[in-house]
Enzyme design. Sequence first.
Site: not given
Length: 310
Positions: A11, A38, A53, A75, A140, A144, A178, A180, A201, A209
């Site tokens: 992003i 990346k 970073k 981000e 995770y 957030k 990214k 998987s 699946f 979603r």
Amino acid sequence: MIIVTGGAGFIGSNIVKALNDKGITDILVVDNLKDGTKFVNLVDLNIADYMDKEDFLIQIMAGEEFGEIEAIFHEGACSSTTEWDGKYMMDNNYQYSKELLHYCLEREIPFLYASSAATYGGRTSDFIESREYEQPLNVYGYSKFLFDEYVRQILPEANSQIVGFRYFNVYGPREGHKGSMASVAFHLNTQLNNGESPKLFEGSDGFKRDFVYVGDVADVNLWFWENGVSGIFNLGTGRAESFQPVADATLAYHKKGSIEYIPFPDKLKGRYQAFTQADLTNLRKAGYDKPFKTVAEGVTEYMAWLNRDA
């Protein structure tokens, strides 16, 4: 100058592109390029500087100045929903964000940051930006959620912009690193290009979603910065679709293949969001009125980008 943390990521690099599209190139990208792949996300973009970073965080904590900063788009985070090292996750997502937030508040710098629909956990309805609807399923999502709660305490007294975006199921260009965690559209395209059957699946028609195109996500970020609106907002399309339309659009683009259905992995049972659908009431009330791409529109555009050199 504009700072984009996680600017070499999915992003973040799309926000850099959106800024470039507006003629803005005085951009400091902050990232961790330990995963050197990346860099490809930045190759076609124009930035003024890059900083690691860890070096950036040291300077932020020391209160060092970077010149005039127009905004920070934060981000940078560990976005893996399968990472269970809680200390790493809280350091990387929670503490880092707090340091950056206070740096911005002290200097009245607009602070726009990435939250996540993972804050809602296993809900099947009412994805609303309010405490009673939030119950994350993984560390995770908890990292957030906790930062959103921290921001809520500060927002009433803040003298500068703070805005968090709860990203739903984002897909599109510049996510190849990214692995998987890349979108289903990315994996289906890769499988087709490798001569394999594209796979979903079993029971995928039961998983729905809110798939949102990354170009739309970048547009929302820039609109909020330009309009100075604060708060925590869902960022999805407001529509829930199964994985089947994603597969259909991918197959339609390639004009070949048929879906192979594979067993659902045990390790994801009970930790997998079966349904997401952004409630856009607050986003629309804030004044953002542009439409979001449908899955068919977004996946078709994404396929053209992925296969541009084919």
